[in-house]
Design a protein around this motif. Structure first.
Motif, PDB file in Angstrom:
ATOM      1  N   TYR A 244      83.958  32.773  42.189  1.00 37.96           N
ATOM      2  CA  TYR A 244      83.969  31.316  42.303  1.00 37.96           C
ATOM      3  C   TYR A 244      84.938  30.648  41.334  1.00 37.96           C
ATOM      4  N   PHE A 245      86.108  31.253  41.137  1.00 32.50           N
ATOM      5  CA  PHE A 245      87.156  30.571  40.387  1.00 32.50           C
ATOM      6  C   PHE A 245      87.787  29.515  41.289  1.00 32.50           C
ATOM      7  N   ILE A 246      88.102  28.367  40.701  1.00 33.98           N
ATOM      8  CA  ILE A 246      88.724  27.260  41.432  1.00 33.98           C
ATOM      9  C   ILE A 246      89.939  26.768  40.644  1.00 33.98           C
ATOM     10  N   ASP A 247      90.786  26.013  41.296  1.00 32.91           N
ATOM     11  CA  ASP A 247      91.958  25.424  40.648  1.00 32.91           C
ATOM     12  C   ASP A 247      91.482  24.365  39.654  1.00 32.91           C
ATOM     13  N   ALA A 248      91.765  24.564  38.386  1.00 35.82           N
ATOM     14  CA  ALA A 248      91.294  23.647  37.342  1.00 35.82           C
ATOM     15  C   ALA A 248      91.882  22.247  37.494  1.00 35.82           C
ATOM     16  N   LYS A 249      93.082  22.151  38.037  1.00 32.54           N
ATOM     17  CA  LYS A 249      93.738  20.844  38.118  1.00 32.54           C
ATOM     18  C   LYS A 249      93.092  19.932  39.152  1.00 32.54           C
ATOM     19  N   THR A 250      92.280  20.496  40.037  1.00 41.93           N
ATOM     20  CA  THR A 250      91.554  19.679  41.007  1.00 41.93           C
ATOM     21  C   THR A 250      90.055  19.648  40.706  1.00 41.93           C
ATOM     22  N   ALA A 251      89.657  20.297  39.629  1.00 38.74           N
ATOM     23  CA  ALA A 251      88.231  20.391  39.272  1.00 38.74           C
ATOM     24  C   ALA A 251      87.761  19.140  38.531  1.00 38.74           C
ATOM     25  N   TRP A 252      86.432  19.041  38.424  1.00 45.99           N
ATOM     26  CA  TRP A 252      85.761  17.992  37.656  1.00 45.99           C
ATOM     27  C   TRP A 252      85.067  18.671  36.487  1.00 45.99           C
ATOM     28  N   PHE A 253      85.058  18.016  35.342  1.00 49.30           N
ATOM     29  CA  PHE A 253      84.508  18.601  34.123  1.00 49.30           C
ATOM     30  C   PHE A 253      83.451  17.681  33.530  1.00 49.30           C
ATOM     31  N   VAL A 254      82.432  18.292  32.922  1.00 48.91           N
ATOM     32  CA  VAL A 254      81.417  17.531  32.197  1.00 48.91           C
ATOM     33  C   VAL A 254      81.552  17.898  30.728  1.00 48.91           C
TER      34      VAL A 254
ATOM     35  N   MET B 287      81.756  29.197  21.975  1.00 45.00           N
ATOM     36  CA  MET B 287      81.798  28.745  20.591  1.00 45.00           C
ATOM     37  C   MET B 287      81.117  27.389  20.436  1.00 45.00           C
ATOM     38  N   GLY B 288      80.032  27.221  21.161  1.00 48.76           N
ATOM     39  CA  GLY B 288      79.300  25.958  21.088  1.00 48.76           C
ATOM     40  C   GLY B 288      79.600  25.075  22.279  1.00 48.76           C
ATOM     41  N   PRO B 289      79.900  23.798  22.017  1.00 50.88           N
ATOM     42  CA  PRO B 289      80.148  22.869  23.128  1.00 50.88           C
ATOM     43  C   PRO B 289      81.290  23.361  24.024  1.00 50.88           C
ATOM     44  N   THR B 290      81.138  23.145  25.311  1.00 49.47           N
ATOM     45  CA  THR B 290      82.181  23.506  26.266  1.00 49.47           C
ATOM     46  C   THR B 290      82.205  22.478  27.377  1.00 49.47           C
ATOM     47  N   LEU B 291      83.110  22.600  28.295  1.00 49.74           N
ATOM     48  CA  LEU B 291      83.208  21.679  29.421  1.00 49.74           C
ATOM     49  C   LEU B 291      82.780  22.420  30.679  1.00 49.74           C
ATOM     50  N   ALA B 292      81.715  21.953  31.293  1.00 47.74           N
ATOM     51  CA  ALA B 292      81.248  22.547  32.545  1.00 47.74           C
ATOM     52  C   ALA B 292      82.236  22.156  33.648  1.00 47.74           C
ATOM     53  N   SER B 293      82.577  23.088  34.505  1.00 49.06           N
ATOM     54  CA  SER B 293      83.599  22.859  35.535  1.00 49.06           C
ATOM     55  C   SER B 293      82.989  22.951  36.938  1.00 49.06           C
ATOM     56  N   PHE B 294      83.465  22.054  37.816  1.00 46.82           N
ATOM     57  CA  PHE B 294      82.930  21.970  39.178  1.00 46.82           C
ATOM     58  C   PHE B 294      84.035  21.641  40.174  1.00 46.82           C
ATOM     59  N   ALA B 295      83.895  22.155  41.383  1.00 47.82           N
ATOM     60  CA  ALA B 295      84.859  21.858  42.445  1.00 47.82           C
ATOM     61  C   ALA B 295      84.666  20.441  42.972  1.00 47.82           C
ATOM     62  N   LYS B 296      83.422  19.960  42.980  1.00 43.40           N
ATOM     63  CA  LYS B 296      83.119  18.648  43.556  1.00 43.40           C
ATOM     64  C   LYS B 296      82.597  17.699  42.488  1.00 43.40           C
ATOM     65  N   GLN B 297      83.045  16.456  42.557  1.00 42.72           N
ATOM     66  CA  GLN B 297      82.613  15.433  41.611  1.00 42.72           C
ATOM     67  C   GLN B 297      81.103  15.223  41.681  1.00 42.72           C
TER      68      GLN B 297
ATOM     69  N   VAL C  93      81.433  12.831  33.022  1.00 41.16           N
ATOM     70  CA  VAL C  93      82.220  13.473  34.082  1.00 41.16           C
ATOM     71  C   VAL C  93      83.676  13.015  33.972  1.00 41.16           C
ATOM     72  N   LEU C  94      84.579  14.003  33.950  1.00 43.14           N
ATOM     73  CA  LEU C  94      86.008  13.730  33.794  1.00 43.14           C
ATOM     74  C   LEU C  94      86.829  14.537  34.794  1.00 43.14           C
ATOM     75  N   ALA C  95      87.917  13.942  35.251  1.00 40.59           N
ATOM     76  CA  ALA C  95      88.897  14.681  36.040  1.00 40.59           C
ATOM     77  C   ALA C  95      89.759  15.491  35.064  1.00 40.59           C
ATOM     78  N   PHE C  96      90.464  16.478  35.554  1.00 41.86           N
ATOM     79  CA  PHE C  96      91.309  17.339  34.722  1.00 41.86           C
ATOM     80  C   PHE C  96      92.237  16.521  33.822  1.00 41.86           C
ATOM     81  N   GLU C  97      92.909  15.519  34.384  1.00 41.72           N
ATOM     82  CA  GLU C  97      93.883  14.718  33.641  1.00 41.72           C
ATOM     83  C   GLU C  97      93.244  13.893  32.533  1.00 41.72           C
ATOM     84  N   GLN C  98      91.938  13.667  32.601  1.00 37.52           N
ATOM     85  CA  GLN C  98      91.254  12.858  31.602  1.00 37.52           C
ATOM     86  C   GLN C  98      90.856  13.659  30.365  1.00 37.52           C
ATOM     87  N   VAL C  99      90.926  14.967  30.439  1.00 41.06           N
ATOM     88  CA  VAL C  99      90.555  15.807  29.290  1.00 41.06           C
ATOM     89  C   VAL C  99      91.728  15.826  28.328  1.00 41.06           C
TER      90      VAL C  99
END
Length: 168
Positions: free
Chosen positions: A112-122, A131-141, A155-161
């Motif tokens: 279930y790897f997806i293109d990060a540039k189109t993914a949504w992150f929390v 190493m502690g906090p991370t960004l959860a990644s999802f295909a759908k907003q 919730v952030l789009a790739f460009e917002q990180v």
């Protein structure tokens, strides 16, 4: 006269022939499975020892071998830390992250790897990665929003990180 009419056709064939290796190189840049002995490109830790989404990326290289070398990361946070460096950012060609709506947090599934540039992150959720906090990644907003409702975060789009997000 015959040369003048066949020359443009020759040039067109030459351009098509020259473009095929680039297309093949792009097709070769796909996600690969995380192996038990793979180390994080940023921190050197064994990737498989940690929960949470992982990441992989390809960089443009001087040689074809360098361009096809994949860099693996123990967390999406480490990947962004590497990617956001201006020297690295301009050379990255492909990035993949786990779709955590289809993958268990403790053992992300490499199918279930997806293109990060189109993914949504929390960012800023209660869930932790290598190493502690991370960004959860999802295909759908929508999946990212449901995750944020359950575990907190934004919730952030790739460009917002950016680096400010990583520092929070």
């Amino acid at each position: 006269m015959k040369i003048l009419t066949t020359f443009p056709l020759f040039i067109l064939c030459l351009l098509v022939a020259c473009s095929q290796p680039d297309e093949n190189k792009h097709q070769q840049q796909q996600s690969v499975a995380i192996e038990s002995n793979d180390e994080c490109h940023l921190c050197g830790m064994l990737i498989a020892n940690f929960s949470g989404p992982k990441a992989e990326l390809y960089r443009q290289g001087i040689t074809e071998k360098e361009s096809n070398k994949i860099h693996k990361f123990c967390s999406t946070r480490d990947m962004f830390s590497f990617y956001l460096d201006p020297e690295n950012k301009r050379n990255v060609t492909s990035i993949y992250v786990h779709d955590m709506s289809k993958s268990p947090w403790d053992e992300p599934n490499d199918s279930y790897f997806i293109d990060a540039k189109t993914a949504w992150f929390v960012a800023g959720s209660d869930k932790t990665g290598a190493m502690g906090p991370t960004l959860a990644s999802f295909a759908k907003q929508q999946d990212a929003q449901q995750f944020a409702q359950q575990f907190g975060g934004q919730v952030l789009a790739f460009e917002q990180v950016d680096l400010a997000v990583l520092m929070e």
